[in-house]
Design a protein around this motif. Structure first.
Motif, short mmCIF file in Angstrom:
data_model
loop_
_atom_site.label_atom_id
_atom_site.label_comp_id
_atom_site.label_asym_id
_atom_site.label_seq_id
_atom_site.Cartn_x
_atom_site.Cartn_y
_atom_site.Cartn_z
N UNK A 149 37.30 3.41 20.37
CA UNK A 149 37.16 4.19 19.14
C UNK A 149 35.84 3.92 18.44
N UNK A 150 35.49 2.65 18.29
CA UNK A 150 34.28 2.29 17.54
C UNK A 150 33.01 2.73 18.25
N UNK A 151 32.99 2.60 19.56
CA UNK A 151 31.78 3.00 20.29
C UNK A 151 31.68 4.52 20.38
N UNK A 152 32.81 5.21 20.47
CA UNK A 152 32.79 6.68 20.42
C UNK A 152 32.16 7.15 19.11
N UNK A 153 32.61 6.53 18.02
CA UNK A 153 32.10 6.96 16.72
C UNK A 153 30.62 6.65 16.58
N UNK A 154 30.21 5.46 17.03
CA UNK A 154 28.79 5.09 16.93
C UNK A 154 27.91 6.09 17.68
N UNK A 155 28.34 6.47 18.88
CA UNK A 155 27.58 7.41 19.69
C UNK A 155 27.50 8.78 19.01
N UNK A 156 28.65 9.30 18.58
CA UNK A 156 28.70 10.64 18.01
C UNK A 156 28.07 10.70 16.63
N UNK A 157 28.22 9.64 15.84
CA UNK A 157 27.65 9.64 14.49
C UNK A 157 26.13 9.73 14.53
N UNK A 158 25.52 9.06 15.47
CA UNK A 158 24.06 9.13 15.58
C UNK A 158 23.61 10.54 15.95
N UNK A 159 24.35 11.19 16.82
CA UNK A 159 24.01 12.55 17.22
C UNK A 159 24.21 13.52 16.06
N UNK A 160 25.31 13.33 15.31
CA UNK A 160 25.55 14.19 14.14
C UNK A 160 24.43 14.01 13.12
N UNK A 161 23.98 12.77 12.94
CA UNK A 161 22.88 12.52 12.01
C UNK A 161 21.61 13.24 12.43
N UNK A 162 21.33 13.22 13.71
CA UNK A 162 20.16 13.93 14.24
C UNK A 162 20.25 15.42 13.94
N UNK A 163 21.43 16.00 14.17
CA UNK A 163 21.60 17.44 13.96
C UNK A 163 21.45 17.81 12.49
N UNK A 164 21.98 16.99 11.60
CA UNK A 164 21.87 17.28 10.17
C UNK A 164 20.42 17.13 9.68
N UNK A 165 19.74 16.09 10.19
CA UNK A 165 18.35 15.87 9.76
C UNK A 165 17.43 16.98 10.24
#
Length: 373
Positions: free
Chosen positions: A307-323
């Motif tokens: 769960x934690x590594x899934x979130x870490x991976x996806x959160x970084x990608x979501x941040x890239x898309x928003x930025x």
């Protein structure tokens, strides 16, 4: 060393049990998350375990193929190639949470293939496999485990079993958060009677002590890591006092002598600090550092992290898309910027973020800086 040999894996698990630390077992679903896990272990100077679940194995094979054996073997082949560039760490490959309905179509075919590899003087593709008997009665669980242990020994792999039910959800399987989440010392004694303590083949045991899959708010998960200590001590005392007797009906467990001793049962003095079982910690997301440390002190050598590594991976990608929203999308007739929607740009950010979480896990579990040389 890269992908661990069976001998190296045995050394890893023994070093963790004697040294009082555990290895993060990182679930992956793609070559990107596999690379992130390898990067994290290398940065932490830690040996480790990388694994695929039944859903992750299917995902590896692609949507149209959707074959968990094909996906597992593709994962293992890729891991063997890429891990060769990380010679200072040892990585074991593992299949995670195989429930009863998937045995004949997933783990058993892999074990058959690995036994053939061993018979031809090759190393097995995987180093361990998990049998998840949490949804069946203990008696049936151990009947199946006994047969799988025989196959596992022939394939030079380690079997992982689960005793009790882990709450929450894992690959579509749900379990409630209730008293069933707690194994008992009697369960531990029955496991030792039915499977032995290593003389029939190596295995790890995931006894449950309130574990829950997924992410939960503080206070929902009620862990009792001291239960693991009770199980370990009761079984170690039973071995010391010669009280373990064979309860097997399959004819595979060693038969006790007239004094009640199991032939070839390890001497209690060989158990590091009275830890007859190599334990596994499932459902640890959101657990306190104190509970994790206690669990490890009682003989946990492997802790699953997904769960934690899934979130870490996806959160970084979501941040890239928003930025870079206007660059990754062709908004209002514009063309966007290729350097931002190129999958390699956001993929690297996901890998780096996940690798960082793997390093944190190594530090938390005490494996950082302890790669076997």
């Amino acid at each position: 060393m890269t992908i661990a040999t069976p001998e190296r894996y045995a050394q890893m698990l023994d070093a963790a049990r004697r040294g009082g630390y555990a290895y993060p077992a990182i679930n992956v679903t793609s070559t990107q998350t596999l690379n992130a896990a390898l990067q994290g272990f290398a940065e932490a100077d830690s040996d480790g375990i990388i694994q695929v679940s039944v859903g992750g194995a299917s995902y590896f094979s692609g949507r149209r193929v959707n074959d968990r054996v094909v996906g597992s073997l593709a994962f293992a082949a890729f891991a063997h190639e890429v891990a060769s560039r990380y010679p200072h760490i040892s990585i074991a490959l593992h299949t995670d949470h195989c429930a009863k309905q998937y045995l004949d179509s997933w783990v058993i075919p892999l074990l058959v293939r690995e036994a053939e590899q061993v018979a031809h003087g090759e190393e097995p593709a995987f180093q361990s496999h998990m049998w998840d008997g949490s949804t069946v009665p203990l008696d049936e669980n151990l009947d199946i485990a006994s047969k799988l242990l025989e196959r596992s020994a022939a394939a030079h792999t380690v079997l992982e079993i689960e005793i009790g039910a882990v709450g929450g959800e894992e690959d579509g399987h749900r379990a409630g958060i209730d008293a069933k989440l707690y194994s008992t010392p009697a369960d531990g004694l029955e496991v030792a009677r039915r499977l032995g303590l290593g003389e029939r083949g190596p295995y790890m045991a995931a006894f449950t002590f309130g574990n829950v899959h997924g992410a939960y708010k503080p206070g929902v998960v009620k862990l009792r890591p001291e239960l693991l200590g009770e199980i370990q001590h009761e079984v170690a005392d039973a071995v010391k006092d010669g009280l373990l007797e064979s309860g097997s009906r399959d004819g595979n467990t060693a038969i006790s002598d007239n004094n009640g001793h199991l032939p070839n049962t390890p001497d209690p003095a060989d158990f590091p600090e009275n830890k007859p079982f190599a334990l596994v910690f499932h459902g640890g997301s959101g657990s306190s550092r104190e509970d994790i440390a206690k669990a490890v002190s009682y003989g946990v050598v492997k802790m699953n992290i997904d769960t934690d590594t899934q979130y870490a991976f996806t959160r970084a990608i979501a941040g890239h898309m928003f930025r870079h929203y206007d660059s990754v999308l062709k908004v209002d007739g514009e063309v966007g910027e290729k350097k931002f929607y190129d999958p390699r740009s956001w993929g690297r950010e996901g890998e780096d973020a996940m690798a960082k979480r793997v390093v944190e896990a190594c530090v938390e579990l005490g494996s950082a800086g302890k790669a076997l040389k």
